[in-house]
Write an enzyme that holds these catalytic residues in place. Structure first.
Site, PDB file in Angstrom:
ATOM      1  N   GLY A 141      28.721 103.653  22.879  1.00  0.00           N
ATOM      2  CA  GLY A 141      27.399 103.107  23.112  1.00  0.00           C
ATOM      3  C   GLY A 141      26.998 103.169  24.578  1.00  0.00           C
ATOM      4  CG  LEU A 142      27.728 100.669  27.404  1.00  0.00           C
ATOM      5  CD1 LEU A 142      28.883 100.746  28.386  1.00  0.00           C
ATOM      6  CD2 LEU A 142      26.833  99.500  27.766  1.00  0.00           C
ATOM      7  CB  CYS A 143      23.768 105.954  25.245  1.00  0.00           C
ATOM      8  SG  CYS A 143      24.094 105.578  23.533  1.00  0.00           S
ATOM      9  N   GLY A 144      21.359 103.222  25.710  1.00  0.00           N
ATOM     10  CA  GLY A 144      19.985 102.882  25.378  1.00  0.00           C
ATOM     11  C   GLY A 144      19.713 103.059  23.899  1.00  0.00           C
TER      12      GLY A 144
ATOM     13  CG  PHE B  28      21.524 108.954  22.082  1.00  0.00           C
ATOM     14  CD1 PHE B  28      20.784 110.098  22.276  1.00  0.00           C
ATOM     15  CD2 PHE B  28      22.755 109.052  21.464  1.00  0.00           C
ATOM     16  CE1 PHE B  28      21.266 111.328  21.878  1.00  0.00           C
ATOM     17  CE2 PHE B  28      23.242 110.276  21.062  1.00  0.00           C
ATOM     18  CZ  PHE B  28      22.490 111.418  21.265  1.00  0.00           C
TER      19      PHE B  28
END
Lengths: 292, 133
Positions: A88-91, A93
């Site tokens: 994760g940690l990708c807005g 997406f």
């Protein structure tokens, strides 16, 4: 009003968060460059493959065509392959991809089709499981791959073809995110099986000569189509990977900026509090002196 | 020979070779064939083996693990599953790899691992065969 010490602690913690997000942003930027390179490097293969398929599928049609090209002749059971990222940690997406998948699934269900879902990438599985647990038929774990290569695509391709050969579905769709730029990834649904000859791919100009096929056209197409499917999956995975790093980069950039803003605000409040404390102490001293 | 053949070797991951050469010998499934400039349009599947690129006195041998050759008036394109320059292959290391893969096949816990190991083994063995010649 929190004490000065509490302020100092909070500022320190936000600062270390900012350091982490900043580092992640830079790592994502470096990896994005590599992923973009990989996606670009894979393009010649896909293009050549597309032109060969376009060329062959025009000459082999009807009953003699391989099943992968002509389909089962039915349209009842749809397989939706959802490719997302492992982390994760990708807005937004993954949410974007899942939303596109959900819309597709809902549309298919509304038409009265049976839908089966195959996920590749942990994030998509987690999000889809909540809604469509009954439709999930499998998950392909790609967390072992640090970078996506042909064997990762083959893993998915093998599974899809195995199901197709067992007549478990009639049509397969692939949902992934097309990489446009760092800030724009477009969730895309593409039909995987039956294989569609790519649009815009021109058969090469033979200058009047006819192709020699070794062995026959049908055999070549038979051998070529699985690879074409794999190739499309690989392209999708590579686009996804580039998109993921792009999204992560901009998400981390935002996070770094937010942390910066927060630090500024906290510092301001910290200084105000400090001044208030000093003023208070001064007043105490002065009024103490006056009283004497 | 003034004319040259435009040759491109591409794998799913990247373009491995692109340039002008004199002749390419391709290990087709129905036998090896050489491609010279102005070859007739031809499409053939490839079996795992050595692909030879000849340019002047130079000869490069590249191992391709199956794929397709497509000859058009514009030149030859080989779509390879994967390709390794045989000059870079270390035969001792390859022997070791074959042994390792054989072990993997024996020790494989489930079918998925087994097919993967068998695939790797077949590739290494084909590479060895190509290297021997």
């Amino acid at each position: 009003m929190p004490s000065l010490k509490e302020f100092r602690n909070r500022i320190a913690s936000v600062k270390s968060t900012q350091k982490i997000t900043k580092a992640m942003q830079m790592v994502a930027a470096a990896k994005l460059k590599r992923a973009q390179g990989a996606a670009e490097a894979a393009r010649p293969y896909a293009e050549r493959m597309a032109s060969v398929i376009a060329n062959l599928s025009s000459s082999v049609q009807g009953e003699g065509a391989p099943k992968l090209l002509r389909g089962t002749g039915e349209d009842g059971v749809h397989l939706v392959v959802v490719a997302t990222s492992e982390r994760g940690l990708c807005g937004g997406f993954n949410t974007q991809i899942v939303r596109a998948a959900r819309e597709k699934i809902a549309a298919l269900l509304a038409e009265g089709k049976t839908v089966k879902i195959l996920t590749a990438g942990k994030k998509g599985r987690d999000q889809l499981r909540r809604l469509y647990a009954a439709q999930m038929v499998g998950h392909i774990d790609l967390s072992g791959y640090r970078t996506i290569d042909a064997s990762a695509a083959q893993l998915i391709g093998d599974k899809v073809r195995e199901m197709f050969d067992a007549d478990e579905f009639d049509v397969a769709h692939l949902v992934f995110s097309q990489f446009r730029s760092v800030i724009s990834q477009i969730p895309t649904v593409r039909q995987l099986i039956p294989a569609v000859a790519p649009q815009g791919a021109e058969p090469p100009d033979l200058k009047g000569a006819a192709y020699i096929y070794e062995p026959g056209e049908a055999e070549i197409l038979d051998a070529l189509l699985p690879r074409y499917v794999d190739g499309q999956i690989l392209q999708a995975l590579l686009e996804n990977q580039a998109g993921f790093y792009g999204a992560q980069m901009s998400a981390m950039d935002n996070a770094t900026r937010n942390a910066g803003d927060l630090i500024q605000k906290l510092t301001l409040r910290y200084n105000r509090q400090r001044q208030a404390n000093i003023t208070k102490e001064l007043i105490e001293i002065i009024s103490g002196a006056e009283a004497l | 020979m003034a004319e040259k053949l435009t040759f491109a070797l591409v794998s799913p991951e990247r373009e491995l070779f692109h340039g002008e050469v004199d002749q390419v010998v391709v290990p087709g499934t129905e036998g090896e064939f050489g491609v010279l400039p102005d070859h007739a349009p031809l499409m053939s599947t490839i079996k795992p083996g050595a692909l030879r690129i000849m340019n002047g006195a130079d000869e490069r041998r590249i191992f391709v693990n199956g794929g397709f050759a497509d000859v058009t008036p514009d030149g030859l394109t080989v779509l390879a599953e994967d390709a390794v320059d045989l000059a870079e292959v270390d035969s001792a290391k390859l022997e070791q790899d074959i042994k390792d893969f054989e072990e993997d096949v024996r020790d494989a816990k489930d079918d998925a691992h087994k097919t993967q190991a068998e695939r790797a083994l077949a590739r290494a063995q084909a590479m060895k065969a190509a290297l021997m010649r």
